[in-house]
Design a protein around this motif. Structure first.
Motif, PDB file in Angstrom:
ATOM      1  N   ALA A 182     -20.083  53.832 -45.288  1.00 19.89           N
ATOM      2  CA  ALA A 182     -20.425  55.071 -45.977  1.00 19.89           C
ATOM      3  C   ALA A 182     -21.787  55.604 -45.577  1.00 19.89           C
ATOM      4  O   ALA A 182     -22.013  56.819 -45.570  1.00 19.89           O
ATOM      5  N   ASP A 183     -22.705  54.707 -45.211  1.00 21.45           N
ATOM      6  CA  ASP A 183     -24.054  55.120 -44.835  1.00 21.45           C
ATOM      7  C   ASP A 183     -24.074  55.899 -43.518  1.00 21.45           C
ATOM      8  O   ASP A 183     -24.981  56.676 -43.260  1.00 21.45           O
ATOM      9  N   GLY A 184     -23.075  55.659 -42.677  1.00 25.77           N
ATOM     10  CA  GLY A 184     -23.058  56.287 -41.352  1.00 25.77           C
ATOM     11  C   GLY A 184     -23.760  55.473 -40.297  1.00 25.77           C
ATOM     12  O   GLY A 184     -23.704  55.782 -39.107  1.00 25.77           O
ATOM     13  N   ARG A 185     -24.449  54.406 -40.703  1.00 29.27           N
ATOM     14  CA  ARG A 185     -25.099  53.477 -39.783  1.00 29.27           C
ATOM     15  C   ARG A 185     -24.579  52.075 -40.078  1.00 29.27           C
ATOM     16  O   ARG A 185     -24.271  51.761 -41.231  1.00 29.27           O
ATOM     17  N   VAL A 186     -24.482  51.240 -39.056  1.00 25.62           N
ATOM     18  CA  VAL A 186     -23.984  49.880 -39.229  1.00 25.62           C
ATOM     19  C   VAL A 186     -25.024  48.898 -38.678  1.00 25.62           C
ATOM     20  O   VAL A 186     -25.461  49.036 -37.531  1.00 25.62           O
ATOM     21  N   VAL A 187     -25.406  47.938 -39.482  1.00 29.01           N
ATOM     22  CA  VAL A 187     -26.265  46.841 -39.029  1.00 29.01           C
ATOM     23  C   VAL A 187     -25.375  45.780 -38.402  1.00 29.01           C
ATOM     24  O   VAL A 187     -24.371  45.372 -39.001  1.00 29.01           O
ATOM     25  N   ILE A 188     -25.703  45.320 -37.193  1.00 26.14           N
ATOM     26  CA  ILE A 188     -24.864  44.364 -36.469  1.00 26.14           C
ATOM     27  C   ILE A 188     -25.735  43.233 -35.942  1.00 26.14           C
ATOM     28  O   ILE A 188     -26.826  43.465 -35.401  1.00 26.14           O
ATOM     29  N   THR A 189     -25.249  41.999 -36.098  1.00 27.86           N
ATOM     30  CA  THR A 189     -25.950  40.839 -35.566  1.00 27.86           C
ATOM     31  C   THR A 189     -24.930  39.800 -35.121  1.00 27.86           C
ATOM     32  O   THR A 189     -23.769  39.837 -35.567  1.00 27.86           O
ATOM     33  N   CYS A 190     -25.326  38.892 -34.262  1.00 29.89           N
ATOM     34  CA  CYS A 190     -24.411  37.866 -33.753  1.00 29.89           C
ATOM     35  C   CYS A 190     -25.160  36.560 -33.566  1.00 29.89           C
ATOM     36  O   CYS A 190     -26.304  36.545 -33.099  1.00 29.89           O
ATOM     37  N   ASP A 191     -24.536  35.467 -33.951  1.00 30.39           N
ATOM     38  CA  ASP A 191     -25.058  34.120 -33.706  1.00 30.39           C
ATOM     39  C   ASP A 191     -23.940  33.248 -33.165  1.00 30.39           C
ATOM     40  O   ASP A 191     -22.765  33.430 -33.517  1.00 30.39           O
TER      41      ASP A 191
END
Length: 325
Positions: free
Chosen positions: A44-53
């Motif tokens: 809904a924010d229009g931005r996505v936080v993405i991380t990977c481990d």
């Protein structure tokens, strides 16, 4: 005798997936769950936080030390902590799994259960991934998060005069690893469990963002090493107050184990990573949100990136690094 669990090589890929999927939560942000070529998650924010481990067997975990359930929970928690460190609410995980053919199916089911146990209480969906055979167990997790209208909290925003604060445990995981390595898990089972399954303060990340945190990061490689990363990114010096005072609760909890192994508690506090607490800075006039405790201050950049009780850290105490120095 109970029947031995079948091995991965005894099942077709779809049969193994049918064992995995029932353990995975969907999450309220999941619009299209696993089953299609890709999942769809609301943003809904229009931005996505993405991380990977990535967790690799005998580098990040040992099956002799940890069940599949523990590894699954750990893999989820360390990624959820990274999302929280940006001030975001975690929403979904995607998991890639490489499994040797001789792995018991029950271990893989336990991994899926652990992922679900970590994500379900936080309303995080495990929405897909990939499955492959290979010579060594590898668990790769990609986490997604929602900023909910707030700016991301980066490592670059801290300013001289800010308050340095920590949420979560400090040194517990390092102590647990040391007890396992010494064969002394009998000394403190809770510290051993803190290594196997960290409990990051995930809710504290969005709370810090709402309170006006100027910088934040996940403490995965030790307070000193990660503190240096923040200080370098912001062009400042972090002045950590005397650990025995500002981390007194952790000192009391760790001291019996340290005495049993003949090590200094401060080594675990400063260099023992994988607790996945949140190190953050706040303006001096801001009330710290619940869960955070003040541990120091921010100064103009000096000769050292981090000071401990006014002095440079002693050599050899900087924390974990995959590639050496």
């Amino acid at each position: 005798m109970p029947a031995e669990s079948p091995r991965v090589r005894d099942l077709a890929e779809q049969d193994l997936l049918d064992r995995i999927f029932p353990h995975l939560p969907v999450g309220s942000r999941t619009l299209v769950p696993p089953g299609d070529d890709a999942a769809v998650v609301a943003a809904a924010d229009g931005r996505v936080v993405i991380t990977c481990d990535v967790l690799v067997e005998d580098v990040h975990f040992r099956r002799a030390w940890s069940t599949g359930t523990a590894v699954g929970r750990r893999a989820a928690m360390q990624n959820l902590a990274d999302v929280a460190a940006m001030g975001a609410r975690p929403t979904a995980l995607v998991v890639g799994l490489v499994v040797p053919g001789d792995t018991p199916v029950s271990w893989v089911e336990g991994l899926a259960q652990g992922l679900g146990d970590a994500c379900r209480p936080l309303d995080v969906g495990v929405v897909g991934g990939d499955l492959s055979s290979g010579p060594v167990l590898v668990v790769s997790v990609t986490a997604h998060g929602d900023l909910e209208g707030r700016p991301p909290v980066r490592r670059t925003g801290t300013r001289p005069g800010d308050v340095l604060a920590l949420a979560g445990r400090c040194g517990w995981s390092g102590a647990g690893w040391a007890l396992l390595a010494a064969g002394r898990e009998d000394v403190d089972a809770d510290l051993v469990e803190a290594y196997r399954v960290p409990e990051p303060p995930v809710a504290a990340g969005p709370a810090a963002a709402r309170a006006g945190a100027t910088a934040m990061l996940d403490v995965s490689d030790g307070l000193l090493r990660d503190g240096r990363r923040m200080a370098r990114a912001s062009g400042v010096t972090l002045a950590l107050d005397a650990p025995a005072r500002v981390l007194a609760d952790d000192v009391r909890r760790l001291r019996p184990a340290a005495e049993a192994l003949g090590v200094a508690v401060e080594d675990w506090l400063l260099a023992g990573g994988e607790d996945h607490g949140l190190l953050a800075t706040f303006p001096p006039d801001v009330a710290l949100p619940p869960g955070f405790r003040p541990v120091g201050s921010v100064r103009e950049r000096g000769d050292e990136l981090v000071l401990v009780d006014g002095a440079p850290p002693r050599p050899g105490s900087v924390g974990w690094d995959h590639f050496g120095a």
